[in-house]
Design a protein around this motif. Structure first.
Motif, short mmCIF file in Angstrom:
data_model
loop_
_atom_site.label_atom_id
_atom_site.label_comp_id
_atom_site.label_asym_id
_atom_site.label_seq_id
_atom_site.Cartn_x
_atom_site.Cartn_y
_atom_site.Cartn_z
N ILE A 75 0.77 -1.06 0.06
CA ILE A 75 -0.12 -0.08 -0.05
C ILE A 75 0.78 1.11 0.04
O ILE A 75 1.45 1.49 1.05
CB ILE A 75 -0.87 0.05 1.30
CG1 ILE A 75 -1.77 -1.25 1.13
CG2 ILE A 75 -1.83 1.56 1.28
CD1 ILE A 75 -2.61 -1.41 2.46
N GLY A 76 0.88 1.96 -1.11
CA GLY A 76 1.75 2.93 -1.04
C GLY A 76 3.32 3.20 -1.37
O GLY A 76 3.81 4.11 -1.58
N GLY A 77 3.68 1.98 -1.24
CA GLY A 77 5.32 1.74 -1.31
C GLY A 77 6.01 2.24 0.04
O GLY A 77 6.12 3.37 -0.06
N SER A 78 6.71 1.46 0.50
CA SER A 78 7.42 1.94 1.58
C SER A 78 8.93 1.36 1.65
O SER A 78 9.00 0.32 1.12
CB SER A 78 6.78 1.55 2.83
OG SER A 78 6.71 0.07 2.96
N TYR A 79 9.77 2.00 1.81
CA TYR A 79 11.25 1.66 1.69
C TYR A 79 11.97 1.79 3.14
O TYR A 79 11.56 2.72 4.01
CB TYR A 79 12.06 2.42 0.79
CG TYR A 79 11.26 2.73 -0.49
CD1 TYR A 79 11.65 1.75 -1.49
CD2 TYR A 79 10.36 3.43 -0.86
CE1 TYR A 79 11.12 1.41 -2.72
CE2 TYR A 79 9.83 3.45 -2.09
CZ TYR A 79 10.10 2.46 -2.93
OH TYR A 79 9.56 2.20 -4.35
N ARG A 80 12.79 0.95 3.55
CA ARG A 80 13.72 1.14 4.89
C ARG A 80 15.03 1.70 4.51
O ARG A 80 15.51 1.38 3.59
CB ARG A 80 13.63 -0.32 5.35
CG ARG A 80 14.36 -0.10 6.87
CD ARG A 80 14.15 -1.62 7.43
NE ARG A 80 13.04 -2.20 7.63
CZ ARG A 80 12.03 -1.97 8.29
NH1 ARG A 80 12.11 -1.20 9.25
NH2 ARG A 80 10.87 -2.61 8.29
N VAL A 81 15.57 2.66 5.31
CA VAL A 81 16.57 3.40 4.94
C VAL A 81 17.54 2.48 5.38
O VAL A 81 17.76 2.13 6.33
CB VAL A 81 16.75 4.74 5.89
CG1 VAL A 81 18.06 5.52 5.67
CG2 VAL A 81 15.62 5.68 5.18
N VAL A 82 18.81 2.56 4.39
CA VAL A 82 19.92 1.50 4.62
C VAL A 82 21.37 2.33 5.00
O VAL A 82 21.95 2.12 5.84
CB VAL A 82 20.15 0.51 3.42
CG1 VAL A 82 21.36 -0.44 3.85
CG2 VAL A 82 18.88 -0.38 3.32
N GLU A 108 15.78 -0.19 1.11
CA GLU A 108 15.30 -1.30 0.53
C GLU A 108 13.88 -1.50 0.52
O GLU A 108 13.17 -0.89 1.61
CB GLU A 108 15.85 -2.61 1.25
CG GLU A 108 15.53 -2.89 2.65
CD GLU A 108 16.17 -4.31 3.25
OE1 GLU A 108 15.53 -4.55 4.15
OE2 GLU A 108 17.17 -4.78 2.64
N ASP A 109 13.32 -1.94 -0.41
CA ASP A 109 11.83 -1.95 -0.49
C ASP A 109 11.25 -2.92 0.60
O ASP A 109 11.68 -4.13 0.54
CB ASP A 109 11.38 -2.42 -2.08
CG ASP A 109 9.86 -2.30 -2.23
OD1 ASP A 109 9.07 -2.05 -1.35
OD2 ASP A 109 9.36 -2.70 -3.31
N THR A 110 10.19 -2.63 1.33
CA THR A 110 9.82 -3.47 2.32
C THR A 110 8.92 -4.55 1.95
O THR A 110 8.97 -5.75 2.46
CB THR A 110 8.93 -2.77 3.44
OG1 THR A 110 8.11 -2.01 2.80
CG2 THR A 110 9.78 -1.75 4.15
N SER A 111 8.61 -4.44 0.62
CA SER A 111 7.68 -5.61 0.30
C SER A 111 8.55 -6.74 -0.56
O SER A 111 8.06 -8.05 -0.46
CB SER A 111 6.41 -5.11 -0.62
OG SER A 111 6.91 -4.53 -1.71
N THR A 112 9.45 -6.53 -1.28
CA THR A 112 10.07 -7.28 -2.27
C THR A 112 11.64 -7.54 -1.75
O THR A 112 12.39 -8.43 -1.96
CB THR A 112 10.60 -6.65 -3.30
OG1 THR A 112 10.93 -5.78 -3.60
CG2 THR A 112 8.94 -6.67 -4.06
N GLY A 113 12.22 -6.36 -0.68
CA GLY A 113 13.42 -6.48 -0.46
C GLY A 113 14.56 -6.21 -1.48
O GLY A 113 16.06 -6.25 -1.13
#
Length: 115
Positions: free
Chosen positions: A66-73, A83-88
């Protein structure tokens, strides 16, 4: 005072029942019929097919994000790496506002950014 004696009679116990096992063997002599074998084969085939379908569905399915979320590396070379939280998958953002926010301490490693 003497202890009271108790006398037990054999007929007061549980009755002994003899089971006749000879009459039960008549039903089991038929063995497996062709109909039973056919039904069993199709049942096993259906279970295996259902298991394979679930396995393939789990492999192919990617959950919708939902909406695209990313975790800061990290931050390097003027880019914010996340990195994309849904696909990695790793993604780099060349957005200077995000880089400045990371250097100022507003965005830290592990924070989630929504686009």
């Amino acid at each position: 005072m003497a202890t009271k004696r108790r006398y037990y009679r054999a007929d007061r116990g549980l009755p002994f029942v003899e089971l006749d096992y000879d009459g039960q063997d008549d039903d089991t002599d038929e063995g497996m019929t062709e109909s039973n074998v056919r039904t069993g084969f199709w049942a096993v085939l259906a279970v295996l097919t259902f298991g394979m379908a679930l396995s393939i569905a789990q492999t192919v399915y990617t959950p919708s994000d939902i909406g695209g979320s990313y975790r800061v590396v990290s931050v390097s070379k003027g880019r914010l790496h996340a990195e994309d939280t849904s696909t990695g998958k790793r993604v780099s953002f060349p957005d200077q506002e995000l880089v400045k926010a990371a250097f100022s301490g507003k965005i830290k490693r592990g924070d989630v950014i929504r686009s």
